[in-house]
Each structure stands twice: as structure tokens, then as C-alpha cells.
Scaffold this active site. Structure first.
Site, PDB file in Angstrom:
ATOM      1  CG  ASP A  33      67.933  32.506 -60.037  1.00 28.96           C
ATOM      2  OD1 ASP A  33      68.534  32.920 -59.023  1.00 28.96           O
ATOM      3  OD2 ASP A  33      68.191  31.426 -60.587  1.00 28.96           O
ATOM      4  CG  LEU A  34      67.790  37.818 -55.592  1.00 29.45           C
ATOM      5  CD1 LEU A  34      66.358  37.371 -55.753  1.00 29.45           C
ATOM      6  CD2 LEU A  34      68.104  38.097 -54.133  1.00 29.45           C
ATOM      7  CB  ALA A  57      69.475  37.124 -48.594  1.00 31.53           C
ATOM      8  CB  THR A  59      70.484  32.786 -45.493  1.00 34.75           C
ATOM      9  OG1 THR A  59      69.848  31.597 -45.982  1.00 34.75           O
ATOM     10  CG2 THR A  59      69.618  33.996 -45.816  1.00 34.75           C
ATOM     11  CG  ASP A  99      74.505  40.321 -36.785  1.00 37.32           C
ATOM     12  OD1 ASP A  99      75.481  39.709 -36.309  1.00 37.32           O
ATOM     13  OD2 ASP A  99      73.514  39.728 -37.254  1.00 37.32           O
ATOM     14  CE1 TYR A 122      74.376  36.162 -45.396  1.00 36.15           C
ATOM     15  CE2 TYR A 122      75.147  36.922 -43.253  1.00 36.15           C
ATOM     16  CZ  TYR A 122      74.124  36.754 -44.175  1.00 36.15           C
ATOM     17  OH  TYR A 122      72.853  37.189 -43.861  1.00 36.15           O
ATOM     18  CE  LYS A 126      72.271  40.471 -46.363  1.00 34.22           C
ATOM     19  NZ  LYS A 126      70.963  40.299 -47.072  1.00 34.22           N
TER      20      LYS A 126
END
Length: 288
Positions: A33-34, A57, A59, A99, A122, A126
């Protein structure tokens, strides 16, 4: 690739990796589990793989605006923990990024070394992951991509197909530009880059991988309808007519010229779209 460990199991890229590398070890949320970065690092030490791909991730771009702390653990702290574990074992980590770490200004493609300036939660989460991976000091690639689509999960292609089958017309944003990218191509690129990093850790750093040619969401929608044979008219609208909790980059173009060092090139997303439509058509046929 033998000796490969993949974080992710049900996401778009992870599903494609299972096709390409069925012998790899895939860890879903039930096994890694991240939201528990230490568990992710422990899994790497337990498996002792030859290479690691992080295809998992947070998302949910809009939900991250309200839950930034949780998103930052999954997208920031977990990849950093993975990277430290990989560095300790001297094995390469390929980490998929986005991006959204850029501000989306201008109309020129963003180079890998362009200053980052995310617009929202978000993107910040990232970017935290990228910084953690880089700081670990091991062999790594930060693979930034955009507009991912496949036959699996939730994505723009599947949304357009679902709406296009029941509506005569749709309005789609036309002032955001980027490169749609087939998940299958991302998966293959991850495997190629991981293998190259094993041979030459000096290739470490950020790289960009996005489909060509660049276009707007509205033009992408038109091509989806055309290839699917759907008589659904697409009308251009500005981003301001479709407000969302999170700001989207107006310019998602990525400079992918650095792919040459890995023997890669930008994929033609139109061929990827045709493959996805064929797969979805077959799946509909088997259900029907």
C-alpha cells in the site's frame, strides 16, 4: 525482463506490463500500500529484484485538491522510500511521472530540465516524488508522460466512446494541448529504460515520453469518433466553460528528443488508439 518488481496491478500501465512481462512480481494495494512508504521499501528488500518500476500512483487530480496530504504520501513519500531501497541495492528504479509538474505556460514543448512549477495539489505531489527519487542517488529514470489511455480503467478514450454511443454531439475543451499516450507504449518504454539503466546507470535522470502528434482534447475526441465510426459531433469550448477543482495545464507538450539515448522514439498515438478500439470491440463482442 526477469527479476523485475512492479508497484501497481490494476492501473493502465501496470495492466500492460503484465502482458509484456508476465514473470515479473506485481504488487497491488493488498501487498504494498503506497500510503505506507515503509512497507514499499520493505517489499523491495524482501524481493531483491534486478529492477523496479513504479506504475502505481494517486491519479485523482481533482480529489487531490481536498486531500493533498494523502496524495503526497502516495505520490511523494512512497516513491522516495522505493528509491532509497533501490539505491541501497544498486538496482534501477523507473518512476512514472507527469506533465502536471510544469505550469503549462507557452506553446513550446517542455524539456526535461525545464523548471518545474505545478499548478495544483496533484502536480505538487508528483513533483515531491520526483525530488525524492532524485535525492536517493541511485540509478533511476523519472518518466514523465501525458494523457494516458488504454482499454482498461477510466480514461478519456473510454469516456468519449461511452458518450459518443448515446449522444449526437459533445462539447470538449479545445485550448489544452498535449500528446495522448498509449499505456502499452509506456509499459514497453519502462522495460526498455530499466534494461538500459542496468547496463548504464549514468543514463539516470528525467525523460519525457508522450505520443505524437500533439493536439487539443477536442481534436483528440474527433479522431476517437472517426476511428470508432461514431456520428457524434464535437464542438470546441474553452477551459473556462468546463470548470474543475484542479487547474489543468494549457500546454502539456513534452520535448521527447532525449528518448534517443534509450533507443526510443515518440509513439504514434493514432495507431495506439486503433489497437485500443480493436481490443474494446473484441471485449464487447465476447460480452454480447
Amino acid at each position: 525482463m526477469t527479476g523485475l518488481l512492479v508497484f501497481g496491478q490494476t492501473g493502465q500501465v501496470a495492466r500492460e506490463l503484465q502482458r509484456l512481462a508476465p514473470d515479473a512480481v506485481f504488487l497491488g494495494r493488498d501487498r504494498a500500500d503506497l500510503s505506507d512508504p515503509a512497507a514499499c521499501a520493505a517489499a523491495i528488500h524482501a524481493v531483491r529484484p534486478q529492477a523496479v518500476i513504479n506504475a502505481a500512483a494517486w491519479t485523482a487530480v481533482d480529489r487531490a485538491e481536498a486531500e493533498e496530504a494523502a496524495a503526497t504520501v502516495i505520490n511523494g513519500a512512497a516513491p522516495a522510500a522505493m528509491a532509497r531501497a533501490c539505491a541501497a541495492l544498486a538496482v534501477p528504479l523507473v518512476h512514472i511521472s507527469t506533465d502536471y509538474v510544469f505550469d503549462g505556460h507557452g506553446d513550446a514543448p517542455f524539456a526535461p530540465d525545464h523548471p518545474t512549477a505545478p499548478l495544483g495539489a496533484y502536480g505538487r505531489s508528483k513533483l515531491a516524488g520526483e525530488q525524492g527519487v532524485r535525492a536517493a542517488g541511485g540509478p533511476h529514470a523519472i518518466l514523465r508522460t501525458s494523457w494516458v489511455f488504454s482499454a482498461h480503467g477510466a480514461n478519456f478514450v473510454k469516456t468519449m466512446l461511452r458518450l459518443g454511443e448515446t449522444r449526437d454531439s459533445l462539447t470538449v475543451v479545445a485550448d489544452q494541448t498535449g500528446g495522448p499516450t498509449p499505456a502499452a507504449e509506456i509499459a514497453q518504454a519502462c522495460l526498455t529504460i530499466a534494461a538500459r539503466l542496468q547496463a548504464d546507470p549514468g543514463l539516470s535522470g528525467p525523460c519525457h515520453f508522450a505520443g505524437a502528434p500533439d493536439l487539443s482534447w477536442a481534436d483528440f475526441a474527433r479522431e476517437i469518433m472517426a476511428q470508432a465510426g461514431l456520428a457524434c459531433t464535437i464542438t470546441d469550448i474553452p477551459t473556462s466553460a468546463f470548470p474543475t477543482p484542479a487547474r489543468r495545464p494549457a500546454n502539456s507538450r513534452l520535448d521527447c528528443s532525449g528518448l534517443a539515448v534509450f533507443g526510443l522514439a515518440r509513439p504514434d498515438w493514432r495507431a495506439g488508439l486503433q489497437a485500443v478500439l480493436t481490443e474494446l470491440g473484441q471485449s464487447r463482442g465476447t460480452r454480447g
